[in-house]
Write a protein that holds these residues in place. Structure first.
Motif, PDB file in Angstrom:
ATOM      1  N   ASN A 147      -1.459  -3.519   2.330  1.00  0.00           N
ATOM      2  CA  ASN A 147      -1.852  -4.886   2.032  1.00  0.00           C
ATOM      3  C   ASN A 147      -1.521  -5.147   0.575  1.00  0.00           C
ATOM      4  O   ASN A 147      -1.791  -4.302  -0.282  1.00  0.00           O
ATOM      5  CB  ASN A 147      -3.345  -5.098   2.269  1.00  0.00           C
ATOM      6  CG  ASN A 147      -3.753  -4.885   3.720  1.00  0.00           C
ATOM      7  OD1 ASN A 147      -2.911  -4.912   4.623  1.00  0.00           O
ATOM      8  ND2 ASN A 147      -5.037  -4.673   3.953  1.00  0.00           N
ATOM      9  N   VAL A 148      -0.929  -6.303   0.288  1.00  0.00           N
ATOM     10  CA  VAL A 148      -0.491  -6.615  -1.073  1.00  0.00           C
ATOM     11  C   VAL A 148      -1.136  -7.926  -1.499  1.00  0.00           C
ATOM     12  O   VAL A 148      -1.055  -8.928  -0.773  1.00  0.00           O
ATOM     13  CB  VAL A 148       1.047  -6.726  -1.153  1.00  0.00           C
ATOM     14  CG1 VAL A 148       1.482  -7.120  -2.548  1.00  0.00           C
ATOM     15  CG2 VAL A 148       1.693  -5.401  -0.742  1.00  0.00           C
ATOM     16  N   GLN A 149      -1.775  -7.925  -2.671  1.00  0.00           N
ATOM     17  CA  GLN A 149      -2.454  -9.113  -3.165  1.00  0.00           C
ATOM     18  C   GLN A 149      -1.958  -9.488  -4.554  1.00  0.00           C
ATOM     19  O   GLN A 149      -1.768  -8.633  -5.417  1.00  0.00           O
ATOM     20  CB  GLN A 149      -3.967  -8.896  -3.212  1.00  0.00           C
ATOM     21  CG  GLN A 149      -4.747 -10.114  -3.709  1.00  0.00           C
ATOM     22  CD  GLN A 149      -6.244  -9.974  -3.519  1.00  0.00           C
ATOM     23  OE1 GLN A 149      -6.723  -9.015  -2.925  1.00  0.00           O
ATOM     24  NE2 GLN A 149      -7.003 -10.949  -4.009  1.00  0.00           N
ATOM     25  N   MET A 150      -1.735 -10.808  -4.733  1.00  0.00           N
ATOM     26  CA  MET A 150      -1.399 -11.371  -6.040  1.00  0.00           C
ATOM     27  C   MET A 150      -2.176 -12.680  -6.158  1.00  0.00           C
ATOM     28  O   MET A 150      -2.034 -13.565  -5.317  1.00  0.00           O
ATOM     29  CB  MET A 150       0.101 -11.604  -6.167  1.00  0.00           C
ATOM     30  CG  MET A 150       0.940 -10.348  -5.994  1.00  0.00           C
ATOM     31  SD  MET A 150       2.724 -10.654  -6.138  1.00  0.00           S
ATOM     32  CE  MET A 150       2.881 -10.861  -7.926  1.00  0.00           C
ATOM     33  N   GLY A 151      -3.002 -12.805  -7.213  1.00  0.00           N
ATOM     34  CA  GLY A 151      -3.916 -13.924  -7.268  1.00  0.00           C
ATOM     35  C   GLY A 151      -4.863 -13.824  -6.090  1.00  0.00           C
ATOM     36  O   GLY A 151      -5.406 -12.744  -5.788  1.00  0.00           O
ATOM     37  N   SER A 152      -5.066 -14.930  -5.366  1.00  0.00           N
ATOM     38  CA  SER A 152      -5.898 -14.879  -4.159  1.00  0.00           C
ATOM     39  C   SER A 152      -5.056 -14.822  -2.892  1.00  0.00           C
ATOM     40  O   SER A 152      -5.573 -14.923  -1.784  1.00  0.00           O
ATOM     41  CB  SER A 152      -6.822 -16.104  -4.104  1.00  0.00           C
ATOM     42  OG  SER A 152      -6.068 -17.296  -3.974  1.00  0.00           O
ATOM     43  N   GLU A 153      -3.742 -14.660  -3.047  1.00  0.00           N
ATOM     44  CA  GLU A 153      -2.833 -14.599  -1.902  1.00  0.00           C
ATOM     45  C   GLU A 153      -2.698 -13.156  -1.430  1.00  0.00           C
ATOM     46  O   GLU A 153      -2.553 -12.233  -2.235  1.00  0.00           O
ATOM     47  CB  GLU A 153      -1.458 -15.142  -2.292  1.00  0.00           C
ATOM     48  CG  GLU A 153      -1.479 -16.454  -3.063  1.00  0.00           C
ATOM     49  CD  GLU A 153      -1.627 -17.667  -2.156  1.00  0.00           C
ATOM     50  OE1 GLU A 153      -1.853 -17.471  -0.939  1.00  0.00           O
ATOM     51  OE2 GLU A 153      -1.527 -18.791  -2.662  1.00  0.00           O
ATOM     52  N   ILE A 154      -2.731 -12.955  -0.110  1.00  0.00           N
ATOM     53  CA  ILE A 154      -2.686 -11.607   0.452  1.00  0.00           C
ATOM     54  C   ILE A 154      -1.646 -11.537   1.569  1.00  0.00           C
ATOM     55  O   ILE A 154      -1.589 -12.403   2.443  1.00  0.00           O
ATOM     56  CB  ILE A 154      -4.066 -11.200   1.012  1.00  0.00           C
ATOM     57  CG1 ILE A 154      -5.134 -11.231  -0.090  1.00  0.00           C
ATOM     58  CG2 ILE A 154      -4.001  -9.801   1.627  1.00  0.00           C
ATOM     59  CD1 ILE A 154      -6.534 -10.933   0.410  1.00  0.00           C
ATOM     60  N   ALA A 155      -0.825 -10.497   1.519  1.00  0.00           N
ATOM     61  CA  ALA A 155       0.087 -10.151   2.616  1.00  0.00           C
ATOM     62  C   ALA A 155      -0.477  -8.903   3.276  1.00  0.00           C
ATOM     63  O   ALA A 155      -0.704  -7.890   2.617  1.00  0.00           O
ATOM     64  CB  ALA A 155       1.492  -9.906   2.100  1.00  0.00           C
ATOM     65  N   THR A 156      -0.701  -8.963   4.576  1.00  0.00           N
ATOM     66  CA  THR A 156      -1.401  -7.902   5.291  1.00  0.00           C
ATOM     67  C   THR A 156      -0.437  -7.041   6.093  1.00  0.00           C
ATOM     68  O   THR A 156       0.402  -7.555   6.831  1.00  0.00           O
ATOM     69  CB  THR A 156      -2.454  -8.513   6.239  1.00  0.00           C
ATOM     70  OG1 THR A 156      -3.352  -9.320   5.474  1.00  0.00           O
ATOM     71  CG2 THR A 156      -3.252  -7.431   6.938  1.00  0.00           C
ATOM     72  N   ASN A 157      -0.574  -5.722   5.894  1.00  0.00           N
ATOM     73  CA  ASN A 157       0.130  -4.737   6.724  1.00  0.00           C
ATOM     74  C   ASN A 157       1.642  -4.937   6.692  1.00  0.00           C
ATOM     75  O   ASN A 157       2.293  -5.114   7.724  1.00  0.00           O
ATOM     76  CB  ASN A 157      -0.377  -4.795   8.162  1.00  0.00           C
ATOM     77  CG  ASN A 157      -0.024  -3.545   8.959  1.00  0.00           C
ATOM     78  OD1 ASN A 157       0.204  -2.473   8.394  1.00  0.00           O
ATOM     79  ND2 ASN A 157       0.027  -3.678  10.276  1.00  0.00           N
TER      80      ASN A 157
END
Length: 412
Positions: A147-157
């Protein structure tokens, strides 16, 4: 004086090879407008209602890198990586190169905590690895799910690359013979936000002590731009950097904004939009210069502008002590024309090239060099990070409706 390196982290072999490059065709357009180093655009267009809880902006910093030895003109962001199986087990990693010329997140294995416990991507029961080819060399590593997060945005799996992962076999010869090993100038990793979201790279399946090429990796198993996989604000990015102040700067601060036309703060305000027009998917466009026509991108991962030595005036002398860099006797304007790949939306664009040696001698502590350029275009014209200073540059993903215009495109 700190050593200057030509990183050119644009994935030239992957994102540009399919374009129709060339250096000998004459080109002109009667509908071209004129532009010369325009200022940052201000937002003033009608804007879409914003979700007040979203944080779709993260800092960008141009500095000396983790150890102070990274090349000049290297932009960095921080990225938070979390375990898929335990989403609260996270690590924030700073000094990740921001690269509009490549795709996906790649982090050096020795920068990750051992207890992060990322899971290897397995295809048909075998761990997956990738040989990533940059303009400046290769990197080898495993593919892991995170899971990758930048700011409050998240990309999951999503798949990311772990460079120099000691848990997989060493680099195969058919990867290492592609060029020199690329240490990314001492950075902790690199995140690519090119308009082409998936990298279409060379993937391997590993077993025992060896890895062999696997040509059957599906698109959704490839390394992908985390921004493209965000739940919201996922149609592109905006890179905004200030002008380099007089006297240089040891640390220059800008922003990376996610989404185009999705929030109040990311409306498409660019005056110039250059599309690939379905010919290419990486956002490439055309630069006409010195009687030649070149495929181009706006590339934060290239530390200078890169283009072939002009055959005609103005003459651009090469530096004596900094091999490959242009050092004209005085600041010299080059006149170009930039357009979409089909020749539309053409503008005449003048850009000043400085004497890099003189600039560094006068600004000993700077990490940002404006208007720097170097040889090595190899029939491409790469608008590297100096182009971004004092501008807001938009990069829209392929097929995305971004601010009323369909990507892929670059705009400023």
């Amino acid at each position: 004086m700190k050593k200057i390196q030509i990183i050119s982290t644009a994935l030239i072999g992957l994102t540009l090879a399919a374009c129709n490059g060339g250096g000998g065709s004459n080109s002109s357009s009667s509908n071209a407008s004129s532009t010369s180093n325009p200022p940052i655009e201000s937002s003033g267009l009608p804007q879409k209602s914003s979700n007040s809880t979203v944080n779709n902006v993260v800092p960008v910093t141009v500095d000396g890198g983790p150890n102070g030895n990274s090349p000049y003109n290297t932009p960095f962001v921080s990225v938070t990586v979390c375990s898929v199986s335990n989403p609260t087990n996270c690590q924030t990693i700073d000094h990740i190169i921001l690269d509009t010329g490549s795709m996906g997140l790649r982090i050096f294995a020795n920068k990750l905590n051992s207890n992060l416990n990322l899971t290897n991507e397995n295809v048909n029961g075998s761990p997956t690895a990738e040989c990533t080819l940059f303009g400046s060399g290769y990197d080898w590593g495993s593919i892991a799910m995170a899971n990758v997060q930048m700011g409050s945005e998240i990309a999951t799996n999503i798949p990311i690359q772990i460079i120099n992962d000691p848990t997989i076999p060493g680099v195969p010869s058919n990867c290492s013979n592609q060029g020199a090993y690329n240490d990314l100038g001492g950075a902790n990793g690199i995140i690519g936000v090119n308009p082409l979201p998936y990298d279409n790279g060379t993937y391997y399946s590993c077993s025992g002590s060896s890895c062999s090429i696997n040509s059957n990796i599906n698109t959704n198993q490839q390394v992908v731009s985390p921004v493209y996989m965000f739940a919201n604000d996922n149609n592109g990015v905006i890179v905004q950097l200030p002008n380099v102040p007089s006297g240089g700067s040891s640390s220059l601060s800008g922003t990376l904004t996610f989404g185009i036309g999705t929030e109040q703060n990311n409306q498409l305000t660019a005056q110039n939009v250059f599309t690939s027009n379905g010919t290419a998917q990486d956002g490439s466009f055309t630069t006409n210069y010195d009687d030649g026509s070149y495929d181009s991108i706006f590339d934060t991962g290239s530390t200078e502008l890169f283009f072939d030595t002009p055959a005609n005036s103005p003459a651009l002398a090469v530096c004596q002590s900094l091999s490959g860099f242009y050092c004209p006797t005085s600041t010299t304007a080059i006149n170009t024309q930039i357009s979409s790949l089909n020749g539309s939306n053409a503008i005449n664009y003048s850009y000043n090239i400085i004497n890099v040696e003189n600039y560094l001698n006068s600004n000993l502590n700077t990490e940002a060099i404006p208007n720097a350029a170097a040889e090595g275009g190899d029939n491409f014209f790469i608008w590297g990070l100096p182009f971004f200073y004092g501008k807001k540059v938009f990069s829209a993903f392929t097929g995305a409706n971004a601010g009323g215009t369909t990507g892929p495109y670059f705009a400023f």
